[in-house]
Design a protein around this motif. Structure first.
Motif, PDB file in Angstrom:
ATOM      1  N   TRP A 177       0.816  -1.214   0.000  1.00  0.00           N
ATOM      2  CA  TRP A 177       0.000   0.000   0.000  1.00  0.00           C
ATOM      3  C   TRP A 177       0.851   1.266   0.000  1.00  0.00           C
ATOM      4  O   TRP A 177       0.476   2.277  -0.602  1.00  0.00           O
ATOM      5  CB  TRP A 177      -0.967  -0.001   1.181  1.00  0.00           C
ATOM      6  N   ARG A 178       2.011   1.236   0.650  1.00  0.00           N
ATOM      7  CA  ARG A 178       2.857   2.433   0.652  1.00  0.00           C
ATOM      8  C   ARG A 178       3.380   2.746  -0.745  1.00  0.00           C
ATOM      9  O   ARG A 178       3.529   3.918  -1.115  1.00  0.00           O
ATOM     10  CB  ARG A 178       4.028   2.267   1.622  1.00  0.00           C
ATOM     11  N   GLY A 179       3.649   1.711  -1.510  1.00  0.00           N
ATOM     12  CA  GLY A 179       4.110   1.946  -2.872  1.00  0.00           C
ATOM     13  C   GLY A 179       3.024   2.525  -3.761  1.00  0.00           C
ATOM     14  O   GLY A 179       3.314   3.292  -4.679  1.00  0.00           O
ATOM     15  N   GLU A 180       1.765   2.172  -3.479  1.00  0.00           N
ATOM     16  CA  GLU A 180       0.668   2.655  -4.307  1.00  0.00           C
ATOM     17  C   GLU A 180       0.181   4.042  -3.890  1.00  0.00           C
ATOM     18  O   GLU A 180      -0.247   4.831  -4.735  1.00  0.00           O
ATOM     19  CB  GLU A 180      -0.492   1.665  -4.257  1.00  0.00           C
ATOM     20  N   VAL A 185       2.466   9.501   2.202  1.00  0.00           N
ATOM     21  CA  VAL A 185       1.048   9.323   2.475  1.00  0.00           C
ATOM     22  C   VAL A 185       0.693   9.691   3.911  1.00  0.00           C
ATOM     23  O   VAL A 185      -0.403  10.177   4.186  1.00  0.00           O
ATOM     24  CB  VAL A 185       0.619   7.871   2.180  1.00  0.00           C
ATOM     25  N   ASP A 186       1.617   9.481   4.856  1.00  0.00           N
ATOM     26  CA  ASP A 186       1.311   9.740   6.255  1.00  0.00           C
ATOM     27  C   ASP A 186       1.977  11.006   6.778  1.00  0.00           C
ATOM     28  O   ASP A 186       2.178  11.170   7.962  1.00  0.00           O
ATOM     29  CB  ASP A 186       1.706   8.544   7.121  1.00  0.00           C
ATOM     30  N   GLY A 187       2.357  11.929   5.892  1.00  0.00           N
ATOM     31  CA  GLY A 187       2.935  13.190   6.327  1.00  0.00           C
ATOM     32  C   GLY A 187       4.239  13.487   5.628  1.00  0.00           C
ATOM     33  O   GLY A 187       4.633  12.820   4.679  1.00  0.00           O
ATOM     34  N   ASP A 188       4.915  14.542   6.098  1.00  0.00           N
ATOM     35  CA  ASP A 188       6.188  14.941   5.496  1.00  0.00           C
ATOM     36  C   ASP A 188       7.234  13.864   5.719  1.00  0.00           C
ATOM     37  O   ASP A 188       7.376  13.328   6.816  1.00  0.00           O
ATOM     38  CB  ASP A 188       6.677  16.250   6.113  1.00  0.00           C
ATOM     39  N   THR A 189       7.975  13.545   4.675  1.00  0.00           N
ATOM     40  CA  THR A 189       9.053  12.568   4.786  1.00  0.00           C
ATOM     41  C   THR A 189      10.375  13.294   4.984  1.00  0.00           C
ATOM     42  O   THR A 189      10.487  14.508   4.832  1.00  0.00           O
ATOM     43  CB  THR A 189       9.146  11.722   3.511  1.00  0.00           C
ATOM     44  N   SER A 190      11.388  12.526   5.327  1.00  0.00           N
ATOM     45  CA  SER A 190      12.708  13.129   5.529  1.00  0.00           C
ATOM     46  C   SER A 190      13.224  13.751   4.245  1.00  0.00           C
ATOM     47  O   SER A 190      13.932  14.757   4.258  1.00  0.00           O
ATOM     48  CB  SER A 190      13.697  12.068   6.039  1.00  0.00           C
ATOM     49  N   GLU A 191      12.850  13.139   3.097  1.00  0.00           N
ATOM     50  CA  GLU A 191      13.285  13.698   1.823  1.00  0.00           C
ATOM     51  C   GLU A 191      12.660  15.059   1.598  1.00  0.00           C
ATOM     52  O   GLU A 191      13.311  15.992   1.120  1.00  0.00           O
ATOM     53  CB  GLU A 191      12.905  12.751   0.678  1.00  0.00           C
ATOM     54  N   GLN A 192      11.392  15.231   1.960  1.00  0.00           N
ATOM     55  CA  GLN A 192      10.736  16.509   1.796  1.00  0.00           C
ATOM     56  C   GLN A 192      11.369  17.560   2.698  1.00  0.00           C
ATOM     57  O   GLN A 192      11.603  18.691   2.295  1.00  0.00           O
ATOM     58  CB  GLN A 192       9.245  16.392   2.111  1.00  0.00           C
ATOM     59  N   ILE A 193      11.631  17.161   3.955  1.00  0.00           N
ATOM     60  CA  ILE A 193      12.213  18.110   4.896  1.00  0.00           C
ATOM     61  C   ILE A 193      13.603  18.530   4.443  1.00  0.00           C
ATOM     62  O   ILE A 193      13.988  19.695   4.522  1.00  0.00           O
ATOM     63  CB  ILE A 193      12.266  17.489   6.305  1.00  0.00           C
ATOM     64  N   ALA A 194      14.380  17.558   3.942  1.00  0.00           N
ATOM     65  CA  ALA A 194      15.733  17.869   3.502  1.00  0.00           C
ATOM     66  C   ALA A 194      15.737  18.769   2.273  1.00  0.00           C
ATOM     67  O   ALA A 194      16.639  19.595   2.089  1.00  0.00           O
ATOM     68  CB  ALA A 194      16.496  16.576   3.208  1.00  0.00           C
TER      69      ALA A 194
END
Length: 205
Positions: A177-180, A185-194
């Motif tokens: 489900w995470r891939g789809e 999906v559950d909020g900001d990821t570390s990649e987004q923050i970086a």
């Protein structure tokens, strides 16, 4: 059960259903269209989970004698043609009767057109049903799986629920489900923050 109790129970069940739809993202047009195009199986997994849960609950309630079942009659033409029309409508609108109110609550303005179209379609069928009845009334009547195998409802329901769980496990292993739904999906990821400082420093043109 009184009318007030039935209304309150219905409202509570609708609240839980709407909450689950919103959190699972199944109400989003992209998820719905992705399922129709066999590109995203989130919708199928959520609905099969609901069916399996409902079978277990009904098996318990019926097995202990709290509820009796009243299945609708099987009508081949009505079921097949109605299902095809519903599928076409879902694909065109990106919504269905079970998701349109959640879409409205989430702010999808075009969902109002889907809601009005569904109401208009139901009213039209109500007026045309006497004329269409000879064409859609053929079928074996009330037919259930437990009647075919000659067993009580509750063991057949539990067996079907167990089979659906196996199908869900295989589906999840095939299409996690995470891939789809995406990494965020559950909020900001570390990649987004970086990447946020780099985005702020990007020159404007």
């Amino acid at each position: 059960m009184s009318v007030i109790s039935a209304i309150l129970i219905g409202l509570a069940m609708g609240l839980v259903f709407g909450f689950a739809l919103e959190k699972s993202r199944v109400f989003e047009p992209g998820i719905i269209l992705g399922q129709m195009q066999l590109r995203n199986f989130t919708m199928l997994k959520v609905f099969l989970s609901a069916v399996a849960t409902g079978l277990v609950v009904l098996a318990a309630l019926n097995g202990f004698g709290f509820v009796s079942l009243s299945p609708k009659a099987t009508l081949y033409a009505a079921d097949v043609v109605g299902g095809l029309l519903l599928g076409v409508g879902i694909s065109l609108a990106g919504g269905c009767p079970g998701t349109v109110l959640v879409q409205i609550g989430a702010g999808y303005r075009d969902a109002w057109a889907t809601l009005l179209g569904g109401i208009a379609g139901a009213m039209t069928f109500g007026y045309l049903e006497p004329t269409l009845h000879p064409w859609i009334s053929g079928g074996p009547g009330k037919l259930t799986l437990n009647q075919l195998v000659g067993l009580p409802f509750w063991p057949v329901a539990l067996a079907a629920a167990a089979l659906l769980v196996v199908v869900l496990v295989l589906l999840e292993r095939w299409r996690p489900w995470r891939g789809e739904l995406g990494a965020d999906v559950d909020g900001d990821t570390s990649e987004q923050i970086a990447s946020a400082p780099a985005m702020r420093q990007r020159p404007q043109h």
